[in-house]
Design a protein around this motif. Structure first.
Motif, short mmCIF file in Angstrom:
data_model
loop_
_atom_site.label_atom_id
_atom_site.label_comp_id
_atom_site.label_asym_id
_atom_site.label_seq_id
_atom_site.Cartn_x
_atom_site.Cartn_y
_atom_site.Cartn_z
N PRO A 142 1.17 -1.19 0.38
CA PRO A 142 -0.25 0.44 -0.15
C PRO A 142 0.92 1.42 0.07
N ALA A 143 1.99 1.12 0.57
CA ALA A 143 3.10 2.39 0.40
C ALA A 143 2.79 2.68 -0.76
N TYR A 144 3.92 1.93 -1.66
CA TYR A 144 4.06 1.98 -2.52
C TYR A 144 2.51 3.00 -3.64
N PHE A 145 1.35 1.47 -4.04
CA PHE A 145 -0.20 2.05 -4.59
C PHE A 145 -0.10 3.78 -3.78
N ALA A 146 0.05 3.91 -2.56
CA ALA A 146 -0.37 5.82 -2.23
C ALA A 146 1.09 6.11 -3.32
N LEU A 147 2.22 6.27 -3.22
CA LEU A 147 3.07 6.50 -3.70
C LEU A 147 2.84 6.80 -5.67
N TYR A 148 2.45 5.46 -6.00
CA TYR A 148 1.71 6.16 -7.49
C TYR A 148 0.34 7.40 -7.06
N ALA A 149 -0.80 7.05 -6.35
CA ALA A 149 -1.56 8.17 -6.06
C ALA A 149 -1.26 9.21 -6.32
N ARG A 150 -0.08 9.38 -5.29
CA ARG A 150 0.08 11.12 -5.15
C ARG A 150 1.23 11.94 -6.49
N ARG A 151 1.64 10.50 -7.16
CA ARG A 151 2.24 11.30 -8.30
C ARG A 151 0.98 11.44 -9.27
N ALA A 300 -6.45 4.01 -7.93
CA ALA A 300 -5.55 4.60 -8.56
C ALA A 300 -5.21 4.09 -9.78
N LEU A 301 -4.88 2.65 -8.84
CA LEU A 301 -3.05 2.22 -9.99
C LEU A 301 -4.44 2.02 -11.38
#
Length: 395
Positions: A142-151, A300-301
């Protein structure tokens, strides 16, 4: 055309059942065989998508399912490609059929997933990028998913409400699917009110880990004709490409491994290259799709996948959701099954389950989820360590 026929599709419902993955896979296999109208002894090969834990095999797949169904001498293969395992298994089965090694192949994937976040197996493994991202970064999925969302928020202006609308769309489809784990429609307000897991993503933005199983019976076109399957769903392309160095946007769990100083990045991202290879092999384009099943690990993905499979340009994914284009009844419905948001991850089974949904849709047998006149569909996902996965099915 190197088409193979999909004679049968079957699944065990997703959930948290607390039983062995073998039970789920065997139930799915029997359902697929019944759907195909053939017996277990007609199967010449079994391809199992491996059940493993974070890169380290702990279980057997192909032979395990063959034993559970009853040894009958079939050829057996086991395949591991993380979340792309199911598509790799389909690709292996298709290759065996086209090579003349078997007329009928059973493809099975199933899992009994641990509760909570996926984590690496124990031990010190400094050469394992998945282990390193936990030890060095402390980064769960989920930390990676959140980074993609922020991007996406920074680049395109996506909002948390855009992400929530993906969950609303998929939950509406999942509520119509008797095989889904979560069969309840939700509102954007309910998504916003759920707990923050990795800002900006809430609990309802992220898929769960689940138990479940899925299976397909594939055959040569000649076998399908001989046994009365006229106009079956056909697999026309299987893409399992890997990334091209260097990757301008790093995918989980790569950490500081690519540099564009000496070599220019490829014109397309890794995920976009997965779909492009499938379209090229199938001789179709995104404009030909009736529907798609994509890998919505997070809401987001899913928006990013719209762009990667060519439904719209970069940064336009949220616009498709706002306009209802990817919802049931829209121009190109995406995740008519309900997606991982409604099912959760049963890793070796999920790419197979995507193809089960395409099969039922292309047959016109999806009930209240049916996409009218469906003729072509695409599945897309990716696994750890550069495993790409896309399948094109047509009717």
């Amino acid at each position: 055309m190197n088409d193979v026929a999909v004679l049968g599709a079957g699944m065990h419902p997703w959930g948290k059942w607390g039983r062995s993955f073998v039970e789920y896979g065997t139930a799915a296999a029997r359902a697929a065989l019944a759907d195909a109208g053939i017996g277990w002894r007609d199967v010449g090969s079994v391809v199992g998508a491996d059940t493993v834990r974070c890169g380290y095999p702990g279980y057997v797949a192909g032979a395990t399912f063959a034993q559970a169904l009853g040894w009958q001498g079939a050829r057996v293969t086991s395949v591991y490609a993380a979340c792309a395992s199911g598509a790799q298994a389909v690709g292996t089965a298709r290759a065996q059929i086209l090579a003349g090694l078997a007329d009928v192949v059973l493809v099975v994937g199933a899992d009994s997933a641990p509760k909570g976040f996926f984590a690496p197996a124990g031990g010190e493994r400094p050469d394992d990028p998945d282990w390193l991202r936990f030890r060095v970064l402390g980064a769960t999925n989920p930390a990676y998913f959140a980074l993609y969302a922020r991007r996406r928020m920074a680049l395109y202006g996506d909002t948390v409400d855009d992400f929530a609308q993906v969950k609303v769309k998929n939950a509406a489809a999942g509520a119509l699917n008797p095989l889904a784990r979560y069969r309840k429609a939700v509102t954007a307000d309910e998504v916003a009110a759920s707990a923050v897991v990795a800002d900006p993503l809430r609990l309802l933005d992220i898929c769960a880990t689940s138990d479940g199983g899925a299976a397909l019976v594939l055959s040569s076109m000649e076998f399908a004709r001989r046994h009365g399957h006229r106009g079956p769903v056909r697999i026309r392309a299987v893409s399992t490409v890997t990334p091209t160095y260097p990757k301008a946007v790093l995918d989980l769990p790569d950490i500081a491994t690519d540099s564009a100083v000496a070599v220019s990045p490829a014109p397309h991202t890794f995920r976009a290259s997965i779909a492009r290879a499938a379209y090229e092999e199938a001789g179709i384009g995104p404009e030909d799709l009736s529907l798609a099943e994509v890998y919505d690990l997070s809401t987001a993905l899913e928006l990013e996948w719209y762009e990667d499979i060519g439904l719209c340009g970069a940064g336009e994914g949220a616009k498709l959701v706002r306009e209802g284009i990817t919802a049931l009844g829209g121009r190109v419905p995406v995740n008519t099954s309900g997606g991982l948001g409604s099912f959760g991850e049963a890793v070796p089974a999920q790419a197979i389950a995507q193809l089960c949904e395409l099969t039922w849709q292309l047959r016109g047998a999806a009930g209240s989820r049916q996409v009218p006149g469906a003729r072509a569909g695409l599945t897309a996902n990716q696994g750890l360590f550069g495993h790409g996965s896309a399948v094109v099915a047509v009717r």
